[in-house]
Motif scaffolding. Sequence first.
Motif, short mmCIF file in Angstrom:
data_model
loop_
_atom_site.label_atom_id
_atom_site.label_comp_id
_atom_site.label_asym_id
_atom_site.label_seq_id
_atom_site.Cartn_x
_atom_site.Cartn_y
_atom_site.Cartn_z
N UNK A 107 -3.74 -19.70 -7.34
CA UNK A 107 -4.45 -20.10 -8.55
C UNK A 107 -3.61 -19.83 -9.79
N UNK A 108 -2.37 -19.46 -9.60
CA UNK A 108 -1.48 -19.23 -10.73
C UNK A 108 -0.29 -20.17 -10.64
N UNK A 109 -0.60 -21.43 -10.48
CA UNK A 109 0.45 -22.45 -10.44
C UNK A 109 1.40 -22.29 -9.27
N UNK A 110 0.89 -21.79 -8.14
CA UNK A 110 1.69 -21.64 -6.93
C UNK A 110 2.88 -20.72 -7.18
N UNK A 111 2.52 -19.53 -7.59
CA UNK A 111 3.50 -18.52 -7.96
C UNK A 111 4.38 -18.09 -6.80
N UNK A 112 3.82 -18.09 -5.60
CA UNK A 112 4.60 -17.63 -4.45
C UNK A 112 4.43 -16.13 -4.26
N UNK A 113 4.79 -15.68 -3.07
CA UNK A 113 4.43 -14.30 -2.73
C UNK A 113 5.46 -13.29 -3.17
N UNK A 114 6.67 -13.72 -3.49
CA UNK A 114 7.77 -12.85 -3.91
C UNK A 114 8.11 -11.84 -2.82
N UNK A 115 9.02 -10.94 -3.16
CA UNK A 115 9.52 -9.96 -2.18
C UNK A 115 8.39 -9.02 -1.75
N UNK A 116 8.13 -8.96 -0.48
CA UNK A 116 7.10 -8.06 0.05
C UNK A 116 5.71 -8.36 -0.49
N UNK A 117 5.47 -9.59 -0.89
CA UNK A 117 4.13 -9.94 -1.34
C UNK A 117 3.43 -10.76 -0.28
N UNK A 118 2.30 -11.32 -0.64
CA UNK A 118 1.54 -12.17 0.27
C UNK A 118 1.26 -11.47 1.58
N UNK A 119 1.44 -12.19 2.69
CA UNK A 119 1.14 -11.60 3.99
C UNK A 119 2.15 -10.54 4.40
N UNK A 120 3.23 -10.40 3.65
CA UNK A 120 4.21 -9.38 3.97
C UNK A 120 3.89 -8.05 3.32
N UNK A 121 2.87 -8.02 2.47
CA UNK A 121 2.56 -6.80 1.74
C UNK A 121 2.24 -5.66 2.71
N UNK A 122 3.00 -4.57 2.65
CA UNK A 122 2.63 -3.42 3.48
C UNK A 122 1.22 -2.96 3.13
N UNK A 123 0.40 -2.71 4.14
CA UNK A 123 -1.00 -2.38 3.87
C UNK A 123 -1.54 -1.49 4.98
N UNK A 124 -2.36 -0.53 4.61
CA UNK A 124 -2.91 0.35 5.64
C UNK A 124 -4.00 -0.35 6.45
N UNK A 125 -4.64 -1.37 5.88
CA UNK A 125 -5.65 -2.12 6.62
C UNK A 125 -6.75 -1.23 7.15
N UNK A 126 -7.44 -0.56 6.26
CA UNK A 126 -8.45 0.41 6.69
C UNK A 126 -9.54 -0.25 7.52
N UNK A 127 -9.88 0.39 8.61
CA UNK A 127 -10.93 -0.11 9.48
C UNK A 127 -12.05 0.91 9.57
N UNK A 128 -12.93 0.66 10.51
CA UNK A 128 -14.12 1.50 10.61
C UNK A 128 -13.77 2.97 10.87
N UNK A 129 -12.74 3.21 11.68
CA UNK A 129 -12.46 4.61 12.02
C UNK A 129 -11.98 5.37 10.79
N UNK A 130 -11.18 4.73 9.92
CA UNK A 130 -10.74 5.42 8.70
C UNK A 130 -11.92 5.63 7.75
N UNK A 131 -12.84 4.66 7.72
CA UNK A 131 -14.00 4.83 6.85
C UNK A 131 -14.80 6.06 7.28
N UNK A 132 -14.84 6.28 8.59
CA UNK A 132 -15.59 7.43 9.10
C UNK A 132 -14.78 8.72 8.99
N UNK A 133 -13.51 8.65 9.42
CA UNK A 133 -12.74 9.90 9.53
C UNK A 133 -11.76 10.12 8.38
N UNK A 134 -11.68 9.20 7.46
CA UNK A 134 -10.74 9.36 6.35
C UNK A 134 -9.44 8.65 6.64
N UNK A 135 -8.77 8.21 5.59
CA UNK A 135 -7.57 7.38 5.79
C UNK A 135 -6.29 8.00 5.24
N UNK A 136 -6.32 9.27 4.89
CA UNK A 136 -5.12 9.86 4.30
C UNK A 136 -3.94 9.87 5.26
#
Lengths: 543, 449
Positions: free
Chosen positions: B49-78
């Motif tokens: 939505x920003x004129x097809x800016x593109x994901x750049x270095x380590x952006x978009x689907x390459x973004x490192x992410x912890x991807x918190x799931x149910x177990x982290x919600x229950x037991x903490x994600x630190x």
Amino acid sequence: MNLLHRSGPPTREERLKACNAFGGTACDLVAGSKEGCLGSANRVFSQATGCQLMLSMAIAGTIPESVILFHGPVGCGSCLLSNAGLSKTNQASRGNTGNIGYAWFSTNLDEVEVVSGAEAKLEESLLEIDRRIHPQLIFVACTCVPAIIGDDIDGVVRRIQPQVTARILPLECAGFKTKIVATAYDVVYHAILKYLITRADESQALSTESAAERASRAARKQRTVNLLNVASMSRGDEVELTRLLNGIGLDVNVLPCFAAPDRFSRVRDVALNVSICATHDDYFVEHMKELYGIPYVLSTIPIGTRHTRKWLYEIADFFHLRAEADRLIAAEEAEVRTALEPLTENLRGKTVFVSAGEIRAGDPAGGGSGHEVAGRACASLRPLRRRPVPGPPPGAPGERGGLPALRAGEPARPTPARRLRRPHGWQRLGRQDGDPGAAHLRPQQQLHGVPGALRGRLPAPPPAEEPAVLPDTGAHGQASLSRVLVPGRSLHLHPRLGSERREGRRSGASAYRHSSRNAARSTGSVIERLNTRTASSLTRNTP
Amino acid sequence: MSLQLIEKPRVSCALGGALATVNALPRTAPILHASMGCGNMTGVSMQGASGYLGSSYCGGNSTPATGLGESEVVFGGEQRLEEQLRATAEIVDADLYAVITGCTAELIGDDARAVVRRYNQTRREKAPAILISGAGFKGDSLWGYDATLESLFRDYVRSEARRRAGVVNLLGVPPAQDVWWHGNLVELRRILSGLGLQVNTLFLPDDSLERIARSASARASVVVSPTHGVKAARALQEVHGTPYFTTDLPIGAKATRAFVQQVAAELELDSRLVSDFLQREERRYYHVFNRIADAYADIDLQRHVVVIGTIDYALALSRFVSQELGWLPELVVVTDQVDERAKQELTGRFSFLESAASQVVFETDGSQIARRFAERWPGPSSGRYRRTFSPAFVLGSRLDRDWAESIGAGHLSVSYPVSNRVVLGRGYAGYDGALSLTEDILSVILASR
């Protein structure tokens, strides 16, 4: 299965024992699936994916005369901004010209509501939307925040429903609840089955249908199918498949995407449900069978002549229309052959890499246009047969011989031969790094590294033309590993680089380092490189 | 202020804004500590939505992410964050890691700051990490831009005793949410360089983390927005004593002259240098701009106009079209979520309009913009002669196009979201930007010829 008593569907981890991370041997994979202990697999290094909230818009976001209310902070749902305009075109191509386009709202939760609860705001929002827009449906998409703070969405819906004219469909799609984002399809189908189809029946029962009308409806039902069009079916596909089914004398309802809410009242008036993708539709068709006794067809995707033929026969046989199907297929295939004629010469001897969703990647694209398929990337894993692709025709210099040149700055790769000697040989199938590789390996090479116990159970290479599959992880990526776990046929490991289990033998980090440049590009760039390589070898092959 | 139900929000959340900002920083890799999907959801909105800016270095689907799931919600994600942070430092080649926390991480009470501190203490030769709070319930993506820079200024920028007289920081142009951010920064840097200043824009290819680390020693921060970037500039002042001042985003020769004069006054620049620069630039600008005069007069390119955008664009566009293009702004819609007091203050900035009080409205919802317009221009009364809003133009976002069509107005997507144009190096600020904007607006009107 009838799971409609629940407020939402089970996750696919729960229902199908699916998982989206695995690192280890094929033996581990098979054993793990049998014991149902793959679910805890995780990665030490992971990257951004979609969530079920996002993917649920693939259906909910297409229903005309409806509004989506994202119950959450302002960013949930913002993905819709990037194709807000597209929807109008898509609706128009289906003849939907209603007043309500792609309409969505956000309850825009702030810090205060996170503490005090947001049910009151959800109630007010539903009343306001009903007053302002008068939609036929309101999907309430429940995001992570209300799911964590414990808002009772179902309770709100029960309280507010009598006060509004719109039908409210709650979607339980908090992102953190499942790692298999395809659960999203079950979420929306669950709401449709639970709130829309049942209700449509009630209204139908109340209608004043004459005996003649009822008889005519029953007759129509005998030759009508639902064609399920979720996500990967374009308008062009809808038109073509409808044309083919009409061609053998069937009427077609295209559902659920882009179908106006009142069309769901006819969803039970069919003899058969036709799905071309299990990842999308299994929850729905199973329920329709269980609840209303409507059988389904779900075995192949009609791409290419062979699979279209198979698909048509399967449906035709159900309706005892074999002769009609024969006639249609003969005429259509003759036409396709003529159309492909000019392409066949150009494609002969060429190697193609196919990247697509699981079913598409599994079926030969193009159907006999002379090329060979070197590898496939698919969004999830299914049992797929594999056979070695014959070597290059003699005297074609440069063809498939060596690896294409490295790109600048790329670390040197081990040769395929060296990689084959690795203990867990199957991992290489997911990590071809662009060599026209695995597809050219001889069978014994392909089997190298597979522990003996399993090797004995491997099927003989079938005659079908189905070469190696390189699974991929796209937006739909985490679909259904469970289906892969047929002993001896489930050898395609997940390629998400660094997808070792946490307690795995090699850390995800080091696994990643082996295979990629420093940039943390995931499969996207691997495939990109494969494509580049394939493209460059194609270029070289061109006389 | 309690936030209202909002229709098609023209923003993403704080995490989205932070992610877009981090993606634009040189050699910086984001790490999301958030639910599965936050990266993709906001990434799609910030890029597509920003004129097809593109994901750049380590952006978009390459973004490192912890991807918190149910177990982290229950037991903490630190623990998961610690693991992800160390794995990312191992794999991803960057000089700075920016950990961005989302709603889930903040709701379950993870002490991400402690994890980042522990990492920084034991990182050895690995690059340092900073922490950015990006919970969507705390603010929108514009807030996320400020939060990112604030973290950067508080936790990464070095304190320096000596101030460098010729250096300024340029703030208030949020990447992605200002769809024209890249082009705008290029032009604003060109203008300020013309005044003999060295400009730290943070996000352009010739900026570097080293330069950013020295932001504190700049003579001042110039914030080209009344709201965005102010919080960050204030933090820089608070922590390192770097002064700041705000200006409007300049579009066109007149607005840029006012901008240059304000900067010159604030920084006490040599007046001779400034007047020479203005003379040179304006001669160049009008030499080109004047070409449209014939067509403008002959085929009447004057229009009634509705301007819709965030406060910086609402101000800049309505000033440009009214004062430099000779158009008639009928309604100016500010789409930011602001409280009553801020509304009054911001309305005061539209003093160049005939009656700002009635012409400037604050609306976040598209359907309400249509309603506010209908109040000012009630539908045609019966009869042959009636007052119509024609010929008309809407300068807004992609979300306003259908409405513009419905009132028979031309339309150009300028403010976020812009999903119907590709934007690479184009900008609308300053002199060159105003020429591009004039081309784009008039080309819409003339497209059928």
